[in-house]
Motif scaffolding. Sequence first.
Motif, short mmCIF file in Angstrom:
data_model
loop_
_atom_site.label_atom_id
_atom_site.label_comp_id
_atom_site.label_asym_id
_atom_site.label_seq_id
_atom_site.Cartn_x
_atom_site.Cartn_y
_atom_site.Cartn_z
N LEU A 141 0.82 -1.20 0.00
CA LEU A 141 0.00 0.00 0.00
C LEU A 141 0.86 1.26 0.00
O LEU A 141 0.57 2.22 -0.72
N ARG A 142 1.93 1.26 0.79
CA ARG A 142 2.82 2.41 0.81
C ARG A 142 3.54 2.58 -0.52
O ARG A 142 3.74 3.70 -0.99
N ALA A 143 3.91 1.45 -1.15
CA ALA A 143 4.64 1.51 -2.42
C ALA A 143 3.79 2.11 -3.53
O ALA A 143 4.29 2.86 -4.38
N VAL A 144 2.50 1.81 -3.54
CA VAL A 144 1.63 2.29 -4.62
C VAL A 144 1.01 3.63 -4.27
O VAL A 144 1.00 4.56 -5.08
N GLU A 242 2.15 5.94 -13.23
CA GLU A 242 2.93 5.65 -12.03
C GLU A 242 3.46 6.90 -11.35
O GLU A 242 3.96 6.85 -10.22
N ALA A 243 3.37 8.06 -12.05
CA ALA A 243 3.91 9.31 -11.52
C ALA A 243 2.84 10.20 -10.90
O ALA A 243 3.13 11.34 -10.52
N ALA A 244 1.62 9.72 -10.79
CA ALA A 244 0.52 10.54 -10.27
C ALA A 244 0.75 10.93 -8.81
O ALA A 244 1.42 10.24 -8.05
N GLU A 245 0.15 12.05 -8.43
CA GLU A 245 0.24 12.50 -7.05
C GLU A 245 -0.56 11.57 -6.13
O GLU A 245 -1.51 10.90 -6.57
N GLU A 246 -0.20 11.55 -4.85
CA GLU A 246 -0.87 10.66 -3.90
C GLU A 246 -2.37 10.94 -3.83
O GLU A 246 -3.19 10.02 -3.78
N ALA A 247 -2.74 12.22 -3.82
CA ALA A 247 -4.16 12.56 -3.72
C ALA A 247 -4.93 12.09 -4.94
O ALA A 247 -6.14 11.81 -4.85
N ALA A 270 5.18 -4.54 -11.59
CA ALA A 270 5.46 -5.45 -10.48
C ALA A 270 6.73 -5.04 -9.74
O ALA A 270 7.79 -4.82 -10.34
N GLY A 271 6.60 -4.92 -8.42
CA GLY A 271 7.75 -4.61 -7.57
C GLY A 271 8.14 -3.15 -7.52
O GLY A 271 9.05 -2.78 -6.77
N GLN A 272 7.50 -2.30 -8.31
CA GLN A 272 7.90 -0.89 -8.36
C GLN A 272 7.25 -0.10 -7.23
O GLN A 272 6.15 -0.42 -6.78
N THR A 273 7.96 0.94 -6.81
CA THR A 273 7.40 1.93 -5.91
C THR A 273 7.01 3.15 -6.73
O THR A 273 7.83 3.67 -7.49
N PHE A 274 5.75 3.56 -6.62
CA PHE A 274 5.26 4.72 -7.37
C PHE A 274 5.66 6.00 -6.62
O PHE A 274 5.30 6.18 -5.46
N SER A 280 8.64 5.33 -14.49
CA SER A 280 9.11 4.01 -14.06
C SER A 280 10.62 3.93 -14.03
O SER A 280 11.21 3.14 -13.28
N SER A 281 11.29 4.73 -14.88
CA SER A 281 12.75 4.74 -14.92
C SER A 281 13.35 5.46 -13.71
O SER A 281 14.56 5.39 -13.49
#
Length: 437
Positions: A141-144, A242-247, A270-274, A280-281
């Motif tokens: 949950l924290r990663a995404v 993947e670069a969207a703001e948390e809100a 898979a496995g990435q932290t947003f 993604s890079s």
Amino acid sequence: MEKISGGSTFSGLSRFPSNAKWRVPPSADLQAILSSGTVEESVVHSRVRRLLERMYREGRLCSATSATDIGVVMNEIFPMPGQLDQAAYERYIDPADRTMVYHSVRDAYTTPNTANRANLGTAMQDAATTALAVSNDATGLRAVFGPTEWSTAQAGYRLIHNRLIAISADIEHRISTDYNLDAEETFLGRWASFDDQHIHLLSRVVSDPLTPQSKVTLLHEASHLAASRIDDYGYYGSPGFEAAEEATKVNNAAHYEELPRRIWGISRYAGQTFTPGLSSSGAPLTTEEQIRAEGVEYYRLAWDAAANFDKLIKDVRRNQLDGTPLDGATVARMLEVSPLMDLTLHEQMISPPEVTGLDITTSESIVRAMGMAMRNVPNVPNVMPMGSFLSAADEIAAGVSLAVDAAMAAYGGLLGDAARDRRLVDWLHDHYRNVYP
């Protein structure tokens, strides 16, 4: 992926891969339009020709032809004033194929067949179990969703679980589907109504619900029922997702797909932290990437509005078949949009106008075009504007305008005039969530 606000307006439509063809009315419907005298014959011919040209563009006419042969095709189909040659028409159009010929507006919204309900219920329960499992994955949950919003997302997944369980127990009243394949034609995979706690699904999801992709669909739609704040602010895998703001992420249904997708083995990340602002890079989004992301969003809103109008006129058609009178505001909106889309409504010699098969299939083709142009935005060239700009925002806005035009040009145009195409796209974009009167 959509909510319907107040039970009448799509509040975010979800796209679904489609191999459907452009569609045209049955020959009997076209002959009835010609014989009625309510629409000039030249108008009927022009609308049929445009639909055939769009079908040709996708290489989907039954007989081999070319763009320059469409005139020959038209002469074969309409050999004499006021007449349609059914045999000629059906050399190019298979009348039994629902992906080519529009059959029934009523079949576009109906209850799932009894034979499909058991597996559909099982799929919902499976998706509910997964939603509950990921709600306990604090690391994921924290990663995404990020360090600030992860607990809000956790609560969201638990609500999604509850909605899926509730709906699985009442499929007959809480689920509808489309056996007429309208959704296939327009890339409309599904929608959901928070107010009604109702989900509408593509028929392929209903008939094959146990696949991971189908369960993603069910979970996504249930997220719209879980909380009114969860809407569509970008589809899964779109530029900048993947670069969207948390809100944004915690209120975007597509982001709730990610952790279940990782469990089901169909994640793109898979496995990435947003991280907000980072691709993604791991690098910040470039100006060009921001332009393309906003260009996709521009078309997403236009497509959403086009799908809403498509639903509006199909609702009107069902009402007309039932003898229900139209209200003045609906007639006014249809007559406003008709010349923008080249429907027949503003050309008819009766009041109120009648929604014909040509209007339905033309409207479908407009929705489809918006979806196809949206797909073009990530790859069209020359979206970087020339010259100097007062701000980065001005440069991005200029680039988005270039991208919008280039994406429609790459599709091949829609109305035979680039300026008219852009007016239609802009009208739809500007009427996002405001199509119904």
